[in-house]
Design an enzyme around this catalytic site. Sequence first.
Site, PDB file in Angstrom:
ATOM      1  N   CYS A 115      -0.003   7.388  -7.503  1.00 44.82           N
ATOM      2  CA  CYS A 115      -1.265   6.358  -7.987  1.00 44.82           C
ATOM      3  C   CYS A 115      -2.035   6.887  -9.360  1.00 44.82           C
ATOM      4  O   CYS A 115      -2.640   6.035  -9.841  1.00 44.82           O
ATOM      5  CB  CYS A 115      -2.052   6.402  -6.683  1.00 44.82           C
ATOM      6  SG  CYS A 115      -1.253   5.608  -5.305  1.00 44.82           S
ATOM      7  N   HIS A 252      -8.434   2.218  -9.323  1.00 37.98           N
ATOM      8  CA  HIS A 252      -6.994   2.090  -8.494  1.00 37.98           C
ATOM      9  C   HIS A 252      -7.545   1.454  -7.414  1.00 37.98           C
ATOM     10  O   HIS A 252      -8.400   1.407  -6.475  1.00 37.98           O
ATOM     11  CB  HIS A 252      -6.842   3.716  -8.050  1.00 37.98           C
ATOM     12  CG  HIS A 252      -5.499   3.609  -6.834  1.00 37.98           C
ATOM     13  ND1 HIS A 252      -4.536   2.830  -7.390  1.00 37.98           N
ATOM     14  CD2 HIS A 252      -5.385   4.103  -5.790  1.00 37.98           C
ATOM     15  CE1 HIS A 252      -3.804   3.083  -6.322  1.00 37.98           C
ATOM     16  NE2 HIS A 252      -4.108   3.772  -5.291  1.00 37.98           N
ATOM     17  N   ASN A 282      -1.950  -2.390  -2.564  1.00 40.47           N
ATOM     18  CA  ASN A 282      -1.681  -0.952  -3.379  1.00 40.47           C
ATOM     19  C   ASN A 282      -0.579  -0.892  -4.431  1.00 40.47           C
ATOM     20  O   ASN A 282       0.583  -0.929  -3.530  1.00 40.47           O
ATOM     21  CB  ASN A 282      -1.912   0.366  -2.637  1.00 40.47           C
ATOM     22  CG  ASN A 282      -1.801   1.628  -3.276  1.00 40.47           C
ATOM     23  OD1 ASN A 282      -1.585   1.800  -4.425  1.00 40.47           O
ATOM     24  ND2 ASN A 282      -2.322   2.535  -2.597  1.00 40.47           N
TER      25      ASN A 282
END
Length: 325
Positions: A115, A252, A282
């Site tokens: 990520c 994020h 996500n």
Amino acid sequence: MKPIRAVPLSCGHYLPERVVENAEFEATLDTSDEWIRARTGIERRHFAADGELTSDLAIHAARAALSNAGIDGSEIDALVLATATPDQTFPSTATRVQAAIGMTSGFAFDIHAVCAGFLYALANANALIVSGQARRVMVIGAETFSRIMDWTDRSTCVLFGDGAGALILEAQEGTGGPEDRGILSTDLHSDGQYNSLLYVDGGVSSTQTAGVLKMEGQEVFKHAVSKLAACGEAALEAAGLTSADVDVVVPHQANLRIISRMAAKMGIPMEKVVVTVQDHGNTSAASIPLALSTAHAAGRIKRGDVMLMEAIGGGLAWGAATIRW
């Protein structure tokens, strides 16, 4: 000689056509739209079609960024692609994108920091430009996380989606001060002792399988808020700025609660924070460039704006970057 900055030229993104609403999971899991929204803020996500690869998503995003910049692929000197879901074990997915966009010289490579991957790629692109090794660098985050989900685990499979985003950077002269346009600072970290908090249980040398994602959600949540706030403040300090100078935050997009608590900890009002998690879920390394491009297309990011980006993911790996758009 004036210092060189890596200045943003354009951005672009791509989302697969298939939209998966929370309600779809109710048929196979003990979950509900209300449960998912309340705990994550996610309402829907996109899944790649059968046969649609990470490189396909990246190519679409790359072409969008090139079109928005008014240039073609032959004018890119380097391509850095962040992904944890590559097309092949080797060669790099970046080289597939390189060929598809007509980038006939220079070099392309992948970066893997899950990520946080886009920020790691951004820091590398910045170094390439500042050192004079490249004049124009394309940075891409692209993922097909739907390929590594355990569809029986309601705590993880509802969280992730697929997508890609791209950013083109160009070498331009600056003054060396915080008033410059471009990347003003980056701040990267990792700590391998937390490997077991977020990982995939497969690999070439271990199981010879791709594996599926495993996560200790509460532990990751606790680390995320404190580490994101700390590295965000460090990146701002390195740029000679403070939270009060920030015009827009592009974090994020993992969980709305993480985003809101991080903003509160840094004293940044939520109206300055780009939130797309409700529509994308996500998307790992694609998360920040996807949110960036979406916000830019909506007119939320203007020339001269001070932008803070930050992310955390498996490793644990985390980081932040300060950019004046």
